[in-house]
Design a protein around this motif. Structure first.
Motif, PDB file in Angstrom:
ATOM      1  N   GLN A   8       0.833  -1.157   0.016  1.00 19.67           N
ATOM      2  CA  GLN A   8       0.034   0.033   0.002  1.00 19.67           C
ATOM      3  C   GLN A   8       0.990   1.127  -0.116  1.00 19.67           C
ATOM      4  OE1 GLN A   8      -3.715   0.313   0.140  1.00 19.67           O
ATOM      5  NE2 GLN A   8      -3.119   2.132  -0.487  1.00 19.67           N
ATOM      6  N   LEU A   9       1.889   1.295   0.845  1.00 24.45           N
ATOM      7  CA  LEU A   9       2.644   2.332   0.920  1.00 24.45           C
ATOM      8  C   LEU A   9       3.629   2.512  -0.399  1.00 24.45           C
ATOM      9  CD1 LEU A   9       4.040   2.229   4.558  1.00 24.45           C
ATOM     10  CD2 LEU A   9       2.410   3.787   3.641  1.00 24.45           C
ATOM     11  N   ASN A  12       1.399   3.942  -2.859  1.00 26.38           N
ATOM     12  CA  ASN A  12       1.308   5.664  -2.538  1.00 26.38           C
ATOM     13  C   ASN A  12       2.441   6.387  -3.083  1.00 26.38           C
ATOM     14  OD1 ASN A  12      -1.191   4.676  -1.467  1.00 26.38           O
ATOM     15  ND2 ASN A  12      -0.507   4.901   0.660  1.00 26.38           N
ATOM     16  N   GLN A 252       8.902   9.450   0.876  1.00 25.84           N
ATOM     17  CA  GLN A 252       8.068  10.459   1.627  1.00 25.84           C
ATOM     18  C   GLN A 252       6.761   9.498   2.141  1.00 25.84           C
ATOM     19  OE1 GLN A 252       7.355  13.924   1.106  1.00 25.84           O
ATOM     20  NE2 GLN A 252       5.493  13.336   2.232  1.00 25.84           N
ATOM     21  N   SER A 253       6.513   8.590   1.122  1.00 24.49           N
ATOM     22  CA  SER A 253       5.530   7.499   1.804  1.00 24.49           C
ATOM     23  C   SER A 253       5.646   6.683   2.960  1.00 24.49           C
ATOM     24  CB  SER A 253       5.079   6.702   0.515  1.00 24.49           C
ATOM     25  OG  SER A 253       4.162   5.768   1.101  1.00 24.49           O
ATOM     26  N   PHE A 254       6.901   6.152   3.097  1.00 22.56           N
ATOM     27  CA  PHE A 254       7.193   5.210   4.210  1.00 22.56           C
ATOM     28  C   PHE A 254       7.772   6.169   5.385  1.00 22.56           C
ATOM     29  CE2 PHE A 254       7.235   2.135   0.796  1.00 22.56           C
ATOM     30  CZ  PHE A 254       7.178   0.940   1.323  1.00 22.56           C
ATOM     31  N   SER A 256       6.686   9.294   6.391  1.00 24.86           N
ATOM     32  CA  SER A 256       5.678   9.832   6.628  1.00 24.86           C
ATOM     33  C   SER A 256       4.826   8.688   7.668  1.00 24.86           C
ATOM     34  CB  SER A 256       4.819  10.304   5.625  1.00 24.86           C
ATOM     35  OG  SER A 256       5.156  11.435   4.851  1.00 24.86           O
ATOM     36  N   TYR A 257       4.876   7.620   7.181  1.00 22.73           N
ATOM     37  CA  TYR A 257       3.861   6.498   7.856  1.00 22.73           C
ATOM     38  C   TYR A 257       4.762   6.164   9.136  1.00 22.73           C
ATOM     39  CZ  TYR A 257       1.561   2.386   9.253  1.00 22.73           C
ATOM     40  OH  TYR A 257       1.008   1.424   9.829  1.00 22.73           O
ATOM     41  N   LEU A 259       7.641   7.602  10.666  1.00 24.53           N
ATOM     42  CA  LEU A 259       7.819   8.641  11.683  1.00 24.53           C
ATOM     43  C   LEU A 259       6.725   9.594  11.580  1.00 24.53           C
ATOM     44  CD1 LEU A 259      11.381   8.621  10.296  1.00 24.53           C
ATOM     45  CD2 LEU A 259      10.880   7.715  12.337  1.00 24.53           C
ATOM     46  N   ASP A 260       6.850  10.745  10.782  1.00 22.74           N
ATOM     47  CA  ASP A 260       5.790  11.689  10.374  1.00 22.74           C
ATOM     48  C   ASP A 260       6.313  12.493   9.344  1.00 22.74           C
ATOM     49  OD1 ASP A 260       7.384  13.690  11.354  1.00 22.74           O
ATOM     50  OD2 ASP A 260       6.306  14.035  13.243  1.00 22.74           O
ATOM     51  N   ASP A 261       5.323  13.351   9.039  1.00 19.18           N
ATOM     52  CA  ASP A 261       5.617  14.088   7.753  1.00 19.18           C
ATOM     53  C   ASP A 261       6.601  15.227   7.661  1.00 19.18           C
ATOM     54  OD1 ASP A 261       4.377  14.751   5.377  1.00 19.18           O
ATOM     55  OD2 ASP A 261       3.364  16.567   5.938  1.00 19.18           O
ATOM     56  N   SER A 262       6.942  15.854   9.082  1.00 19.41           N
ATOM     57  CA  SER A 262       8.348  16.661   9.064  1.00 19.41           C
ATOM     58  C   SER A 262       9.437  15.708   8.856  1.00 19.41           C
ATOM     59  CB  SER A 262       8.191  17.268  10.426  1.00 19.41           C
ATOM     60  OG  SER A 262       7.158  17.986  10.626  1.00 19.41           O
TER      61      SER A 262
END
Lengths: 290, 391
Positions: A8-9, A12, A252-254, A256-257, A259-262
């Motif tokens: 899925q990631l 994305n 970006q995808s992994f 962000s999942y 850790l986080d967006d920043s």
């Protein structure tokens, strides 16, 4: 992490990577052939997004028609701008060119803000629903984006690496003067490169409007990431840009999942820094010899 | 002539064209002047028109009643072109040249923030009509500037209240927030409140300007949230919604902050059904004050008022109450506003020690058919619960 989540990631990441890919492809093409850093690239993305928005809301057409419309519009406008503006400063110092593309960006931003206001525009027409492949869910809109990007990316690669005009582009990228003395039509090649790059940007804009929203600044975020991709892939390397774009999409995808967006942003820029240190000519870029 | 001086002069010349002084009868006593910098042109121009209409209606009504202490009121407005810097310069002009007693608020938090600089220096009370970002009052020590708009700290309040009433089965809530002061403060308030309600809650931050929320949606799915509250700006909220729809993720309750109805509808089409929102004010509010205002507004302008006009009218009411009690002494007006509960069309105006609005909060809304309706406390509308699945 389950296998389904992993895929899925991955899916994305492919969607974001695809879009980044065609944005960066345009930047790499322009830089590779003309040694121009095109600050106005974001405005061409915005152009495609608004063109599609108008097509859908004013004419009631499917946003899918926005893709060829943006390609044609971008190609034509790119051709005109190259002929009318860029070509006139090609021989001037680099800073003049930088300021010229920056000025184009400011003019474009102002025109969009004046024409459409600061509020975002969006539409709900177009493909809906999702495709469920053993638990991996990808929306038809995202799938449209990915497939279109793959087709356009492949077509650009073929054009540059296999077609006769591509030979001219590659020759120009290697040495402008030598290419000219070998009989390559420098003016036509540069115009083609710029026009194709703007067409790609506008098509990316049409796709952005399909999955996101449109504002006068919608192109800016994409073009910043686009520059990172171009640096990572190797300045002017078209294939390198594609590889780096998908790489960044996955990070970006992994990230962000997990850790986080920043953190995803931090990691991307750390990668860029590391790449500059370790491989200054990028993933697939060639080292330039003086 | 120095550059700033020239700029002020130019602005002044340009502003004459839009100078809108409300009708003061000839031969009447000297008017009490109030001033506002409004975004007549630029990106906020749509909203500013409604703000101006609210001020105008209030001033006309006061003057029809014979003014304040026998003096008519006059609201002087200039165009700030939706720019904070211009707003500050115009505030200075309103204070120095026009000698206004009170400044009524502009549109948006950034312009209010800029105007506060001029007003605090000159010690003129400002009623911050449309400034939801309470972090301005957190960050700065503002003595003369007051928030007259529901504070963004309580963005999630209506949603959580509905969750308490309707969502007994819901145990896990996800809060998405933007890494921006107003959104972080609202998230902090909601986290504490949700925990107090016995809910398990997780918060997910995103960078300003983000368009890709797919990984956040995956995290929400993995967490197993049954309700989602998105406390960021309007545009990323639409992007998040679309990506939740694409992912086929159906929370039982979903809230995000919306502005214009038309835009939400345009962006999401039929998918809006059941989505919760929040509003500062709605013309369908069933309070006597709201009904009287809506009727008067419709009689004057031929359509229903928006929340912009209501907040503008309420700001006028606050100024009116203060001037009735204290005359035109700015310091006395300031003290009155800082310490008094004042009834308005928005509810009871009351600020805390920092100047942030505590009296009235947001009301909950829900998309039902073609419009967003008021739901929950004090409303006869039934809530659609749970939210219907995406179509």
């Amino acid at each position: 992490m389950s296998l389904t989540l992993f895929f899925q990631l991955l899916a994305n990441g492919l969607v974001v990577g695809g879009l980044l890919g065609i944005v960066a492809l345009g930047l790499a093409l322009i830089f590779g052939v003309m040694r121009v850093v095109n600050f106005a690239h974001g405005e061409f993305i915005t152009l495609g997004a608004y063109a599609t928005y108008l097509l859908v809301t004013q004419l009631g057409a499917s946003p899918l028609f926005g893709i060829p419309l943006a390609l044609a519009l971008g190609g034509a406008i790119g051709w005109l701008i190259q002929a009318g503006v860029i070509a006139r400063v090609t021989e001037r110092p680099e800073l003049d060119m930088l300021m010229t593309t920056y000025a184009l960006s400011v003019v474009g931003l102002g025109a969009f803000a004046a024409g459409f206001g600061g509020d975002f525009r969006s539409y709900s027409a177009g493909p809906s629903g999702s495709l469920d492949l053993a638990g991996v869910v990808v929306g038809w809109r995202s799938l449209t984006v990915l497939l279109t990007c793959l087709v356009m990316g492949a077509a650009t690669l073929l054009l540059v690496q296999r077609a006769r005009v591509g030979l001219g582009l590659r020759a120009l990228a290697q040495n402008r003067d030598a290419a000219a003395s070998c009989g390559i039509n420098v003016i036509a090649s540069e115009r083609l490169a710029f026009s194709a790059a703007v067409a790609l940007a506008a098509a990316a804009g049409a796709l952005v409007s399909l999955i996101g929203t449109t504002t006068p600044t919608v192109g800016h975020g994409w073009v910043l990431d686009g520059f990172v991709v171009v640096m990572l892939g190797g300045l002017g390397s078209v294939a390198g840009a594609l590889v780096a774009a998908f790489g960044i999409g996955f990070v970006q995808s992994f990230a962000s999942y997990l850790l986080d967006d920043s953190w995803a942003r931090i990691i991307i820029y750390l990668l860029l820094y590391a790449a500059i240190l370790v491989r200054p000519h990028g993933l697939l870029g060639r080292q330039e010899h003086a | 002539m120095t550059d700033p001086a020239r700029r002020t002069l130019l602005l002044g010349v340009a502003a004459v064209a839009v100078l809108a002084a409300t009708g003061v009868p000839a031969g009447a006593a000297d008017p009490i002047r109030l001033g506002a910098s409004l975004s007549v042109t630029g990106r906020f121009s749509d909203a500013a028109k409604y703000l101006q209409e609210g001020y105008q209606l209030w001033a006309d009504e006061v003057n029809q009643r014979g003014g304040i202490g026998g003096q008519p009121v006059q609201v002087i407005t200039y165009d700030d072109e939706s720019k904070p810097d211009s707003g500050r310069i115009l505030a200075e002009r309103l204070i120095d040249r026009d000698g206004v007693t009170v400044l009524l608020g502009p549109y948006s938090s950034p312009i209010t923030d800029a105007i506060a600089t001029a007003a605090e220096r000159a010690q003129v009370p400002v009623i911050g009509t449309i400034a939801s970002d309470s972090s301005i009052w957190e960050r700065r020590k503002l003595r003369w500037t007051f928030q007259a708009f529901p504070t963004s700290d309580y963005d999630h309040e209506g949603f959580l209240r509905l969750l308490g009433e309707k969502g007994k089965a819901i145990k896990k809530v996800a809060i998405v927030y933007e890494e921006a002061p107003f959104s972080i403060r609202a998230k902090d308030w909601a986290l504490a409140k949700a925990k107090e309600m016995g809910l398990t809650v997780e918060a997910y931050g995103y960078n300003p300007g983000a368009q890709d929320f797919r990984s956040i949606v995956e995290r929400i799915v993995a967490f197993g949230a049954e309700a989602v509250a998105m406390g960021g700006y309007y545009q990323p909220s639409v992007a998040l919604t679309r990506q939740m729809i694409e992912r086929g993720y159906n929370p039982q309750a979903y809230f995000f902050i919306q502005a214009a109805d038309g835009v939400t509808r345009e962006a999401l089409g039929q998918q809006t059904e059941g989505i919760l929102g929040r509003s500062a004010w709605e013309p369908t509010l069933e309070t006597p004050a709201a009904r009287a205002f809506a009727d008067a507004y419709r009689a004057k302008f031929g359509r229903l008022p928006s929340y912009h006009s209501a907040t503008a009218y309420a700001a006028g009411q606050v100024a009116e109450a203060a001037m009735k009690a204290k005359g035109t002494d700015r310091a006395a007006i300031r003290d009155y506003i800082a310490t008094t509960a004042i009834p308005t069309v928005m509810g009871t105006f009351k600020v805390n020690a920092k100047g942030q609005q505590e009296g009235y909060h947001y009301i909950a809304t829900q998309w039902q058919g073609d419009t967003a309706r008021i739901v929950g406390e004090g409303s006869a509308n039934a809530v659609i619960w749970p939210k219907p699945a995406w179509k």
